[in-house]
Design an enzyme around this catalytic site. Structure first.
Site, PDB file in Angstrom:
ATOM      1  N   ASP A  81      41.874  48.902  -4.412  1.00  0.00           N
ATOM      2  CA  ASP A  81      40.506  48.414  -4.557  1.00  0.00           C
ATOM      3  C   ASP A  81      40.545  46.891  -4.579  1.00  0.00           C
ATOM      4  O   ASP A  81      41.583  46.291  -4.894  1.00  0.00           O
ATOM      5  CB  ASP A  81      39.871  48.945  -5.850  1.00  0.00           C
ATOM      6  CG  ASP A  81      38.351  48.882  -5.825  1.00  0.00           C
ATOM      7  OD1 ASP A  81      37.713  49.940  -5.654  1.00  0.00           O
ATOM      8  OD2 ASP A  81      37.804  47.774  -5.978  1.00  0.00           O
ATOM      9  N   ALA A  82      39.441  46.258  -4.228  1.00  0.00           N
ATOM     10  CA  ALA A  82      39.380  44.795  -4.212  1.00  0.00           C
ATOM     11  C   ALA A  82      39.168  44.227  -5.617  1.00  0.00           C
ATOM     12  O   ALA A  82      39.501  43.077  -5.884  1.00  0.00           O
ATOM     13  CB  ALA A  82      38.268  44.331  -3.277  1.00  0.00           C
ATOM     14  N   ARG A 102      27.149  49.166  -1.743  1.00  0.00           N
ATOM     15  CA  ARG A 102      25.987  49.793  -2.381  1.00  0.00           C
ATOM     16  C   ARG A 102      24.711  49.297  -1.714  1.00  0.00           C
ATOM     17  O   ARG A 102      24.620  48.140  -1.332  1.00  0.00           O
ATOM     18  CB  ARG A 102      25.931  49.424  -3.869  1.00  0.00           C
ATOM     19  CG  ARG A 102      26.882  50.212  -4.723  1.00  0.00           C
ATOM     20  CD  ARG A 102      26.817  49.724  -6.171  1.00  0.00           C
ATOM     21  NE  ARG A 102      27.886  50.299  -6.959  1.00  0.00           N
ATOM     22  CZ  ARG A 102      27.778  51.418  -7.651  1.00  0.00           C
ATOM     23  NH1 ARG A 102      26.646  52.091  -7.641  1.00  0.00           N
ATOM     24  NH2 ARG A 102      28.783  51.886  -8.359  1.00  0.00           N
ATOM     25  N   ASN A 135      29.819  57.071   2.969  1.00  0.00           N
ATOM     26  CA  ASN A 135      28.615  57.421   3.736  1.00  0.00           C
ATOM     27  C   ASN A 135      28.006  56.221   4.455  1.00  0.00           C
ATOM     28  O   ASN A 135      28.149  55.098   3.984  1.00  0.00           O
ATOM     29  CB  ASN A 135      27.571  58.053   2.809  1.00  0.00           C
ATOM     30  CG  ASN A 135      27.833  59.537   2.624  1.00  0.00           C
ATOM     31  OD1 ASN A 135      28.142  60.236   3.578  1.00  0.00           O
ATOM     32  ND2 ASN A 135      27.719  60.016   1.399  1.00  0.00           N
ATOM     33  N   ASP A 164      28.435  70.412   1.671  1.00  0.00           N
ATOM     34  CA  ASP A 164      27.134  71.030   1.962  1.00  0.00           C
ATOM     35  C   ASP A 164      27.314  72.539   2.174  1.00  0.00           C
ATOM     36  O   ASP A 164      26.510  73.350   1.693  1.00  0.00           O
ATOM     37  CB  ASP A 164      26.519  70.456   3.256  1.00  0.00           C
ATOM     38  CG  ASP A 164      26.496  68.949   3.279  1.00  0.00           C
ATOM     39  OD1 ASP A 164      25.406  68.374   3.372  1.00  0.00           O
ATOM     40  OD2 ASP A 164      27.568  68.342   3.210  1.00  0.00           O
ATOM     41  N   HIS A 203      26.115  65.046   8.339  1.00  0.00           N
ATOM     42  CA  HIS A 203      26.046  65.193   6.880  1.00  0.00           C
ATOM     43  C   HIS A 203      24.816  64.401   6.449  1.00  0.00           C
ATOM     44  O   HIS A 203      24.876  63.210   6.180  1.00  0.00           O
ATOM     45  CB  HIS A 203      27.309  64.633   6.216  1.00  0.00           C
ATOM     46  CG  HIS A 203      27.208  64.511   4.721  1.00  0.00           C
ATOM     47  ND1 HIS A 203      26.979  65.598   3.912  1.00  0.00           N
ATOM     48  CD2 HIS A 203      27.285  63.436   3.900  1.00  0.00           C
ATOM     49  CE1 HIS A 203      26.926  65.183   2.648  1.00  0.00           C
ATOM     50  NE2 HIS A 203      27.093  63.879   2.619  1.00  0.00           N
TER      51      HIS A 203
END
Length: 352
Positions: free
Chosen positions: A71-72, A118, A157, A185, A212
């Site tokens: 992770d950053a 985000r 996503n 799903d 999706h």
């Protein structure tokens, strides 16, 4: 940004005394382990709620010998890995590493990408997607460089478009780049059908395919319970059923993730188990069929260009081994092509 690798070590005390040599006496006539028997290694990029749920599930299910978290954000990364290492006594023995340096992901068998930007208030989906593509430019090429034989599994996503982006950026053959797609799903779909019929979800064969997202397609015509094809059974028995009932079940599947996000702010546990099931099928060469995002061009008359979307695919050590020839009726086939066009339209705006 440099960060010391967090991992368990037998070097303790002044001068780095190797205590393992003190505790254990080698047997005479023994040989060193074969270098070909290397441990199974999984990398998870992104230690947000989704990344950590996946890592935690993989750990508890004993699917890897080593897991590397990347992770950053260094402090968050270090905190998460320490928290997991403190649980080591309750878990199967897995080496847990954390690093901001992609060199530490070298020789991974599976690279799971969960990192994503985000959405800002009022931000368009296209703008968010372009920020995610920029992020993937920093993530995918180093993964491909350090683990050229690995499988890349995209969870971020919008998963179908970002799986296409990862395929393009990695230079990998299409069978080794997979999106988590509609695996979850379809699990929700099977649960709702089983609930409706009062049977065990494991006895229900049912797939949701395509994007999706909102244009996903429920394959009603091929649903079976205990080997009995449902719709043809109802027809034969002259049992009437309402198409609205079927559509409401599909709608509930599409809405369910939004509902979880509305209630708790994000989804994590279900996707954690879903991705762990994919990791097991891939690394243990189980050759199970999962509806995952794969390169679909040329399948089911999808011909608008290179597009990744979910189809029932057999997966194993080689990645995608093949796509199941599930029978689609005309309406389902058209909906699948429409779903492909929805994704292609978004891709065309990226200018890749």
């Amino acid at each position: 940004m440099e960060m010391h690798k967090s991992s368990s070590s037998s070097y303790l005390g002044p001068g780095g005394l190797d205590l393992s040599k003190t505790f254990f006496t080698p047997i005479s006539g023994g040989s060193t382990p074969s270098p070909t028997k290397r441990p199974t290694k999984i990398t998870v990029v992104g230690v947000g709620n989704v990344g950590m749920a996946i890592a935690q599930t993989i750990l508890t299910q004993d699917l890897a010998d080593e897991i590397t978290l990347v992770d950053a954000i260094e402090n968050k990364l270090r905190g998460e890995v320490l928290d997991l290492q403190h649980a080591a006594a309750f878990l199967p023995r897995t080496k847990i590493h954390a690093s901001v340096d992609y060199a530490d992901t070298a020789d991974s068998d599976l690279c799971i990408v969960t990192a994503g930007a985000r959405q800002n208030p009022g931000e368009s989906r296209l703008n968010l997607l372009q920020r995610n593509v920029a992020l993937f430019r920093h993530i995918v090429p180093p993964l491909a460089k350090y683990s050229p034989e690995s499988i890349i599994l995209v969870v971020s996503n919008p998963v179908d478009v970002l799986t296409y982006v990862a395929w393009k950026l990695s230079g990998f053959p299409a069978n080794r780049v997979i999106g988590s797609g509609t695996n979850l799903d379809s699990s929700r779909f099977r649960f709702l059908i089983a609930d409706h019929l009062d049977v065990n979800a494991q006895d229900v064969q049912a797939y949701i395919v395509g994007e999706h997202g909102d244009s996903s397609v429920a394959l009603w015509s091929s649903i079976s319970v205990g080997g009995v094809p449902i719709l043809s059974f109802l027809k034969r028995q002259q049992i009437p059923y309402e198409k609205e009932t079927l559509e409401s079940i599909h709608k509930e599947v599409v809405q369910s993730a939004y509902e979880v996000i509305r209630l708790k702010g994000y989804t994590s546990w279900a996707i954690g188990y879903s991705v762990a099931s994919l990791a097991r099928s891939l690394l243990r060469d189980q050759r199970r069929i999962h509806p995952v995002s794969v390169l679909a061009k040329g399948l089911y008359e999808i011909d608008g260009g290179d597009v990744f979307l979910s189809l029932p695919a057999q997966i194993g050590l080689g990645g995608v081994l093949g796509v199941a020839n599930v029978h689609l009726n005309d309406e389902e086939a058209q909906k699948l092509r429409d779903s492909a066009n929805t994704i292609l339209e978004v891709q065309s705006q990226l200018g890749l």
